[in-house]
Design an enzyme around this catalytic site. Structure first.
Site, PDB file in Angstrom:
ATOM      1  CG  ASP A   1       2.473  13.383 -26.178  1.00  0.00           C
ATOM      2  OD1 ASP A   1       2.873  12.505 -26.947  1.00  0.00           O
ATOM      3  OD2 ASP A   1       1.682  13.161 -25.250  1.00  0.00           O
TER       4      ASP A   1
ATOM      5  CG  ASP B   1       1.830  15.176 -15.351  1.00  0.00           C
ATOM      6  OD1 ASP B   1       1.956  15.217 -14.110  1.00  0.00           O
ATOM      7  OD2 ASP B   1       2.590  14.539 -16.096  1.00  0.00           O
TER       8      ASP B   1
ATOM      9  CB  SER C   1       4.688   7.694 -21.328  1.00  0.00           C
ATOM     10  OG  SER C   1       5.027   8.977 -20.868  1.00  0.00           O
TER      11      SER C   1
ATOM     12  NE  ARG D   1       4.513  16.874 -15.356  1.00  0.00           N
ATOM     13  CZ  ARG D   1       5.589  16.384 -15.974  1.00  0.00           C
ATOM     14  NH1 ARG D   1       6.751  17.029 -15.883  1.00  0.00           N
ATOM     15  NH2 ARG D   1       5.534  15.280 -16.664  1.00  0.00           N
TER      16      ARG D   1
END
Length: 408
Positions: free
Chosen positions: A18, A127, A179, A98
């Site tokens: 990504d 996220d 993922s 995060r």
């Protein structure tokens, strides 16, 4: 917010499919300079060759910062002290990472004079919220680029094709597109074949743990020492936070501890299946609970436990830098003042079993708890205690004849 053209962007870059495509796409779409930022929070081999790859794909500069110590000390151990677990099983490995990544991304944006930041989260997940809540909390005027909400691509397959057309090296393939997110606390897996919640995860997917069936037939016994709720030593040896968690990950992994397969509720509304490996974190949570059982006052512990769902929710949703979470952190730290001591555990075929706990701050007093004769507790006191607690129950029963007459 300004609508002027974006000149410089700091992209949270993992080097995966990504963000590799995003680097190229942002340069083309916005005609701006792109700086990449990668936080080393324990991804291991994923960081190898990252700078060269980013620069080859078009980045003007590439930051890779070692944040492992800060991640474990300030984020993982904060959640541990709160016993934060989301929906009963998830130890918040990705959720905790995060806000740390976003915090340092904003710092680099200020250092570089960038007017925007970008992330690789999709428009369907948690996220995106975690990144952006942190961005805006730390820099209210920052502009955000979220390519998954803007670009023409609809699937990972299209990204793979785009990468191939532009000569962008990526590890994802059409055959294995699920993922993975990895850091010192855990590895998570989602998407692809895991989207069928009935389908068993393939054994060769797991990176940190063996299955309990393949774990050694002999148990491993360890001792973990805590100071004010923070683990500081393993088997009597003082270790820094990173070394301690890495060692527990290895011990837990080889004993098949810490696998979770769950369907959770995302912040944006849909349910999602996540498969997690959290060997060291699982051991620490069990040990911490055991130590609290002898050091934490009953009512204080119950008050804290009542707040666990809220604390876990705030972390999961991305409100790390909210005023309510900061207030809760102060409260949690206060609860941990006497959570000091050592816990002994047995690791065996997927199980983490508490064998013993001791503390200089223990509230457990054998002379009070014993079933044998003692000289500190007068059992006759219990009669008054019970009578007073029974008073409202007795009054309730006494009223029943009156209620019967009224109801006729």
């Amino acid at each position: 917010m300004s609508e002027t053209a974006i000149r410089k962007v700091v992209l949270a870059y993992s080097g995966g499919l990504d963000t590799s495509v995003m680097l190229k796409w942002i340069k083309e779409r916005y005609g701006c300079e792109v700086i990449t930022f990668t936080a080393n929070i324990g991804q291991g081999d994923e960081l190898t060759g990252l700078q060269e790859k980013a620069l080859a794909t078009g980045a003007s500069r590439c930051y890779v910062e070692d944040l492992r110590e800060e991640f474990v000390r300030d984020f993982v151990f904060t959640a541990l002290k709160a016993n934060a677990v989301y929906e009963g099983f998830y130890l918040l490995g990705t959720s905790l990472a995060r806000p740390l990544i976003a915090k340092h991304q904003i710092e680099i944006a200020k250092r570089e004079g960038a007017d925007a930041v970008a992330h690789g989260a999709t428009g369907k997940g948690n996220d995106q919220v975690r990144f952006e809540l942190t961005y805006y909390a730390l820099d209210p005027d920052i502009r955000v680029i979220a390519p998954w909400r803007e670009w023409e691509f609809r699937s990972r397959t299209e990204l793979i094709e785009y990468a191939a057309r532009h000569g962008i090296p990526v590890n994802a393939t059409h055959e294995k597109p699920y993922s993975i997110d990895r850091n010192l606390l855990h590895v998570s897996y989602e998407g692809g074949i895991l989207e069928d919640p009935w389908r068993e995860p393939p054994e060769d997917m797991f990176l940190l743990t063996v299955s309990p069936e393949r774990a050694p037939d002999r148990p491993t016994t360890i001792e973990i020492t805590f100071e004010e709720g923070v683990p500081v030593a393993l088997d009597g040896e003082c270790l820094n936070p990173v070394a301690l968690l890495e060692t527990l990950n290895a011990l837990g992994g080889e004993n098949g501890i810490g696998r979770v397969d769950m369907v959770e509720n995302r912040f944006v509304g849909m349910k999602s299946r996540g498969v997690y490996e959290t060997p060291g974190g699982t051991i620490l949570h069990i040990a911490h609970r055991a130590l609290e059982s002898i050091t934490l006052d009953r009512e204080l512990g119950r008050l804290r436990d009542a707040l666990i769902p809220k604390i876990a929710e705030l972390i999961y949703y991305g409100f790390w830098y909210s005023p309510e979470f900061q207030a809760l952190r102060t409260f949690i730290d206060q609860t941990q003042k006497n959570v000091t001591g050592t816990v002994r555990l047995r690791l065996y075929k997927g199980n983490c079993i508490v064998l013993g706990r001791r503390s200089p701050c223990s509230l457990y007093r054998p002379e009070y708890a014993t079933f044998e004769a003692d000289e500190v507790y007068d059992q006759r006191d219990a009669a008054g205690f019970i009578k007073l607690n029974a008073l409202r129950l007795r009054l309730q029963r006494m009223r029943e004849p009156v209620e019967a007459i009224i109801s006729q």
